[in-house]
Scaffold this motif. Structure first.
Motif, short mmCIF file in Angstrom:
data_model
loop_
_atom_site.label_atom_id
_atom_site.label_comp_id
_atom_site.label_asym_id
_atom_site.label_seq_id
_atom_site.Cartn_x
_atom_site.Cartn_y
_atom_site.Cartn_z
N SER A 71 0.82 -1.22 0.00
CA SER A 71 0.00 0.00 0.00
C SER A 71 0.85 1.26 0.00
O SER A 71 0.35 2.33 -0.37
N ASP A 72 2.12 1.15 0.40
CA ASP A 72 2.99 2.32 0.38
C ASP A 72 4.44 1.87 0.30
O ASP A 72 4.82 0.87 0.91
N GLY A 73 5.25 2.58 -0.48
CA GLY A 73 6.66 2.28 -0.61
C GLY A 73 6.97 1.44 -1.84
O GLY A 73 6.08 1.12 -2.63
N TRP A 74 8.25 1.11 -1.97
CA TRP A 74 8.75 0.31 -3.10
C TRP A 74 9.51 -0.89 -2.55
O TRP A 74 10.23 -0.77 -1.56
N VAL A 75 9.37 -2.04 -3.22
CA VAL A 75 10.17 -3.22 -2.89
C VAL A 75 10.80 -3.78 -4.16
O VAL A 75 10.39 -3.45 -5.27
N CYS A 76 11.78 -4.63 -3.97
CA CYS A 76 12.48 -5.27 -5.07
C CYS A 76 12.41 -6.78 -4.86
O CYS A 76 12.62 -7.27 -3.75
N SER A 77 12.07 -7.52 -5.92
CA SER A 77 12.10 -8.98 -5.83
C SER A 77 13.33 -9.48 -6.58
O SER A 77 13.72 -8.93 -7.61
N TYR A 78 13.97 -10.51 -6.01
CA TYR A 78 15.20 -11.04 -6.60
C TYR A 78 15.35 -12.52 -6.30
O TYR A 78 14.72 -13.05 -5.39
N LYS A 79 16.19 -13.19 -7.10
CA LYS A 79 16.56 -14.59 -6.88
C LYS A 79 18.04 -14.66 -6.54
O LYS A 79 18.85 -13.93 -7.12
N LEU A 80 18.37 -15.54 -5.62
CA LEU A 80 19.77 -15.85 -5.35
C LEU A 80 20.18 -16.97 -6.30
O LEU A 80 19.51 -17.99 -6.38
N LEU A 81 21.26 -16.75 -7.02
CA LEU A 81 21.72 -17.73 -8.00
C LEU A 81 22.74 -18.68 -7.37
O LEU A 81 23.28 -18.43 -6.30
N ALA A 82 23.01 -19.77 -8.04
CA ALA A 82 23.90 -20.81 -7.53
C ALA A 82 25.30 -20.29 -7.21
O ALA A 82 25.95 -20.76 -6.28
N ASP A 83 25.76 -19.28 -7.96
CA ASP A 83 27.10 -18.74 -7.71
C ASP A 83 27.11 -17.68 -6.61
O ASP A 83 28.13 -17.05 -6.34
N GLY A 84 25.95 -17.46 -5.94
CA GLY A 84 25.87 -16.50 -4.84
C GLY A 84 25.48 -15.10 -5.27
O GLY A 84 25.26 -14.24 -4.42
N SER A 85 25.39 -14.86 -6.56
CA SER A 85 24.99 -13.53 -7.03
C SER A 85 23.47 -13.38 -6.93
O SER A 85 22.75 -14.35 -6.70
N ARG A 86 23.01 -12.17 -7.12
CA ARG A 86 21.58 -11.87 -7.02
C ARG A 86 21.08 -11.35 -8.36
O ARG A 86 21.70 -10.48 -8.96
N GLN A 87 19.96 -11.89 -8.83
CA GLN A 87 19.34 -11.43 -10.06
C GLN A 87 18.04 -10.71 -9.70
O GLN A 87 17.11 -11.31 -9.15
#
Length: 76
Positions: free
Chosen positions: A14-30
């Protein structure tokens, strides 16, 4: 909401912004998407019973929980 978490309810932002992401096998974030007020958070985790991505706030947020029973009622 964290990737792999089970029994996570859906929410409506209802207020604000969020980010959705996946953690990848190599530890990075997509980064998958940015959600803004009015968007559902965690809809897939309710349907799949396990969260397949994580959500993190970018700004202070307010969200309202939506139960799976409410979702079934809304969609019928």
């Amino acid at each position: 909401m964290r990737q792999g978490q089970t029994d996570q309810p859906a929410n409506v932002l209802s207020d604000g912004w969020v980010c959705s992401y996946k953690l990848l096998a190599d530890g990075s974030r997509q980064i998958l998407d940015f959600q803004i007020p009015g968007d559902f958070l965690g809809m897939r985790s309710v349907l799949l019973k396990t969260a397949d991505y994580s959500v993190v706030p970018i700004t202070p947020i307010e969200a309202a929980e939506v139960t799976s029973g409410d979702l079934v009622t809304i969609f019928t």
